[in-house]
Enzyme design. Structure first.
Site, PDB file in Angstrom:
ATOM      1  N   GLY A  22       1.275 -11.906  18.488  1.00 50.66           N
ATOM      2  CA  GLY A  22       1.162 -12.464  16.890  1.00 50.66           C
ATOM      3  C   GLY A  22       2.335 -13.327  16.443  1.00 50.66           C
ATOM      4  O   GLY A  22       3.055 -12.844  16.779  1.00 50.66           O
ATOM      5  N   LEU A  24       3.475 -16.362  16.799  1.00 47.29           N
ATOM      6  CA  LEU A  24       3.983 -16.934  18.094  1.00 47.29           C
ATOM      7  C   LEU A  24       4.787 -17.508  18.200  1.00 47.29           C
ATOM      8  O   LEU A  24       5.530 -18.264  17.383  1.00 47.29           O
ATOM      9  CB  LEU A  24       2.978 -17.536  18.734  1.00 47.29           C
ATOM     10  CG  LEU A  24       1.990 -16.431  19.110  1.00 47.29           C
ATOM     11  CD1 LEU A  24       0.997 -16.820  20.303  1.00 47.29           C
ATOM     12  CD2 LEU A  24       2.304 -15.006  20.206  1.00 47.29           C
ATOM     13  N   HIS A  25       6.271 -17.361  18.743  1.00 49.05           N
ATOM     14  CA  HIS A  25       7.607 -18.219  18.681  1.00 49.05           C
ATOM     15  C   HIS A  25       7.924 -18.347  20.298  1.00 49.05           C
ATOM     16  O   HIS A  25       7.026 -18.611  21.575  1.00 49.05           O
ATOM     17  CB  HIS A  25       8.575 -17.926  17.992  1.00 49.05           C
ATOM     18  CG  HIS A  25       8.927 -16.471  18.668  1.00 49.05           C
ATOM     19  ND1 HIS A  25       9.706 -15.926  20.508  1.00 49.05           N
ATOM     20  CD2 HIS A  25       8.715 -15.118  17.989  1.00 49.05           C
ATOM     21  CE1 HIS A  25       9.274 -14.838  20.752  1.00 49.05           C
ATOM     22  NE2 HIS A  25       9.099 -14.320  18.928  1.00 49.05           N
ATOM     23  N   HIS A  28       7.303 -16.711  23.376  1.00 50.48           N
ATOM     24  CA  HIS A  28       6.051 -16.052  23.947  1.00 50.48           C
ATOM     25  C   HIS A  28       5.797 -17.039  24.511  1.00 50.48           C
ATOM     26  O   HIS A  28       4.849 -17.286  25.663  1.00 50.48           O
ATOM     27  CB  HIS A  28       4.778 -15.618  22.466  1.00 50.48           C
ATOM     28  CG  HIS A  28       4.873 -15.095  21.970  1.00 50.48           C
ATOM     29  ND1 HIS A  28       5.998 -15.180  20.003  1.00 50.48           N
ATOM     30  CD2 HIS A  28       5.323 -13.555  22.036  1.00 50.48           C
ATOM     31  CE1 HIS A  28       6.160 -13.338  19.816  1.00 50.48           C
ATOM     32  NE2 HIS A  28       5.463 -13.028  21.217  1.00 50.48           N
ATOM     33  N   GLN A  52       1.862   1.567  17.426  1.00 48.69           N
ATOM     34  CA  GLN A  52       3.185   1.959  17.873  1.00 48.69           C
ATOM     35  C   GLN A  52       4.355   1.373  16.723  1.00 48.69           C
ATOM     36  O   GLN A  52       5.907   1.088  17.250  1.00 48.69           O
ATOM     37  CB  GLN A  52       3.990   0.649  18.685  1.00 48.69           C
ATOM     38  CG  GLN A  52       3.315  -1.029  18.117  1.00 48.69           C
ATOM     39  CD  GLN A  52       3.719  -1.957  19.405  1.00 48.69           C
ATOM     40  OE1 GLN A  52       3.128  -2.189  21.069  1.00 48.69           O
ATOM     41  NE2 GLN A  52       4.814  -3.085  19.656  1.00 48.69           N
ATOM     42  N   GLY A 138       8.393  -9.981  28.191  1.00 41.91           N
ATOM     43  CA  GLY A 138      10.304 -10.453  28.085  1.00 41.91           C
ATOM     44  C   GLY A 138      10.901  -9.231  28.545  1.00 41.91           C
ATOM     45  O   GLY A 138      11.021  -8.363  27.810  1.00 41.91           O
ATOM     46  N   SER A 176      12.377 -13.584  17.874  1.00 43.14           N
ATOM     47  CA  SER A 176      11.212 -12.999  17.175  1.00 43.14           C
ATOM     48  C   SER A 176      11.091 -13.337  15.997  1.00 43.14           C
ATOM     49  O   SER A 176      10.940 -13.916  15.239  1.00 43.14           O
ATOM     50  CB  SER A 176      12.698 -12.013  16.850  1.00 43.14           C
ATOM     51  OG  SER A 176      12.097 -10.480  16.834  1.00 43.14           O
TER      52      SER A 176
HETATM   53  P1  AMP Z   1       5.546  -8.892  20.743  1.00 43.55           P
HETATM   54  O1  AMP Z   1       4.960 -10.200  20.142  1.00 43.55           O
HETATM   55  O2  AMP Z   1       6.859  -9.203  19.111  1.00 43.55           O
HETATM   56  O3  AMP Z   1       5.151  -7.847  21.114  1.00 43.55           O
HETATM   57  O4  AMP Z   1       6.228  -9.339  22.225  1.00 43.55           O
HETATM   58  C1  AMP Z   1       5.240 -10.358  22.751  1.00 43.55           C
HETATM   59  C2  AMP Z   1       5.898 -10.648  24.743  1.00 43.55           C
HETATM   60  O5  AMP Z   1       6.860 -11.627  23.857  1.00 43.55           O
HETATM   61  C3  AMP Z   1       6.454  -9.449  25.538  1.00 43.55           C
HETATM   62  O6  AMP Z   1       6.872  -8.586  26.351  1.00 43.55           O
HETATM   63  C4  AMP Z   1       8.366  -9.888  24.938  1.00 43.55           C
HETATM   64  O7  AMP Z   1       9.220  -8.572  24.929  1.00 43.55           O
HETATM   65  C5  AMP Z   1       8.285 -11.191  24.971  1.00 43.55           C
HETATM   66  N1  AMP Z   1       8.883 -12.065  24.339  1.00 43.55           N
HETATM   67  C6  AMP Z   1       9.732 -11.147  22.413  1.00 43.55           C
HETATM   68  N2  AMP Z   1      10.307 -12.427  22.585  1.00 43.55           N
HETATM   69  C7  AMP Z   1      11.071 -13.061  23.042  1.00 43.55           C
HETATM   70  C8  AMP Z   1      12.022 -13.947  23.252  1.00 43.55           C
HETATM   71  N3  AMP Z   1      12.494 -14.523  22.428  1.00 43.55           N
HETATM   72  N4  AMP Z   1      12.089 -14.498  24.972  1.00 43.55           N
HETATM   73  C9  AMP Z   1      11.092 -13.710  25.753  1.00 43.55           C
HETATM   74  N5  AMP Z   1      10.095 -13.292  24.760  1.00 43.55           N
HETATM   75  C10 AMP Z   1      10.287 -12.416  24.060  1.00 43.55           C
END
Ligand code: AMP
Length: 277
Positions: A22, A24-25, A28, A52, A138, A176
């Site tokens: 969540g 989200l940016h 995502h 985690q 990602g 991020s």
């Molecule tokens: P997270 O919410 O940080 O657990 O990320 C969820 C998914 O989004 C994971 O597969 C991340 O690698 C991917 N993700 C996070 N930040 C980025 C980014 N800047 N560019 C591409 N994918 C991303």
């Protein structure tokens, strides 16, 4: 959710799934849009996975805003949001964990013991609940990608993984959810991490620098000079399959993964670059 997934499968829909924590940016969104393109039904999960996070990490502070995320999911064409509570995923009698050995102890694993067991466990559970044909991750979290690939392969999961490029701010800083912890100045300075990784790639490919120690020293110097408020935790040069250290760059042929983690104040950022040699 499992009932819905079963229904979707029975009716022949191809399910695309994006696990997230969540807040989200655009990173995502790039995963969701790719899924929208390739799958019939797009499912996203939003779950800040306690398993985690280490005891001194930011589980409680991790940014959360469901309504904001809901609108982002909607604008990216997501059909279902799976938004469980911790007790749904980890009931009191929960005892089973998945561990991808060796690979989980390297790189991030050295500084975040148990992190990847938490990741692999929740991802496998989420796969079993959402039953995807395609799952989107990602490159930003390169070690996570390598570990999920290994788990998928080792456990014969019938799921195709799609790896999407890291989405960045204009200055190169990887997007991020944790960037919300950074001040404006820190955000500007942290752009140096991506520049340093590109410089490392250039040194290897153009200047044919083969000495890993020398290379790491150069990158560290580059970061310290251009970003005096950073504190580099590690930089590593490995392959992108088993995450083994590359000792002889001269002889090596294949994908090179350079990963790093750095602190800006209390905020820990990771980034990486992958290229073929
Ligand atoms: P997270 O919410 O940080 O657990 O990320 C969820 C998914 O989004 C994971 O597969 C991340 O690698 C991917 N993700 C996070 N930040 C980025 C980014 N800047 N560019 C591409 N994918 C991303």
């Amino acid at each position: 959710m499992q009932d819905i997934s079963n229904f979707l499968k029975r009716t022949g829909r191809k399910i695309g799934f994006i696990p997230t924590m969540g807040f989200l940016h655009e990173g995502h969104c790039s995963l969701m849009l790719k899924a929208r393109d390739e799958a019939d039904t797009v499912i996203t999960s939003i779950f800040v996975n306690p398993a985690q996070f280490g005891p001194s990490e930011d589980f409680n502070q991790y940014p959360r805003d469901f309504l904001r995320d809901y609108h982002i999911c909607k604008s990216c064409g997501v059909d279902y949001i799976f938004y469980p509570e911790s007790k749904d995923i980890y009931p009191n009698d929960f005892l089973t964990y998945v561990e991808v050995k060796e690979m989980s102890e390297k790189l991030e694993g050295k500084f975040r013991p148990g992190h990847f067991a938490g990741v692999a466990t929740v991802v496998l559970k989420l796969f079993n609940i959402t039953k995807p044909d395609l799952a989107y991750f990602g490159q930003k979290d390169a070690q996570q990608v390598a570990i999920i690939k290994k788990m998928t392969d080792n456990l014969n999961l019938d799921i195709k993984l799609r790896i999407c490029e890291t989405v960045r701010e204009e200055n190169g800083l990887a997007k991020s959810s944790r960037n919300t912890y950074l001040t404006k100045e820190q955000k500007e300075e942290a752009a140096v991490l991506n520049k340093a990784l590109n410089e490392a790639k250039r040194l290897i490919l153009e200047e044919e620098m083969h000495d890993i120690k020398e290379l790491k020293k150069e990158v560290k110097k580059y970061i310290e000079t251009n970003s005096p408020n950073s504190s580099l935790q590690y930089i590593a040069v490995t392959d992108f399959i088993n995450l083994e250290k590359i000792s002889d760059l001269k002889e090596y042929k294949g994908d090179v993964l350079i990963s790093l983690a750095a602190y800006y104040g209390k905020t820990r950022l990771i980034d990486n670059i992958i290229f073929e040699k």
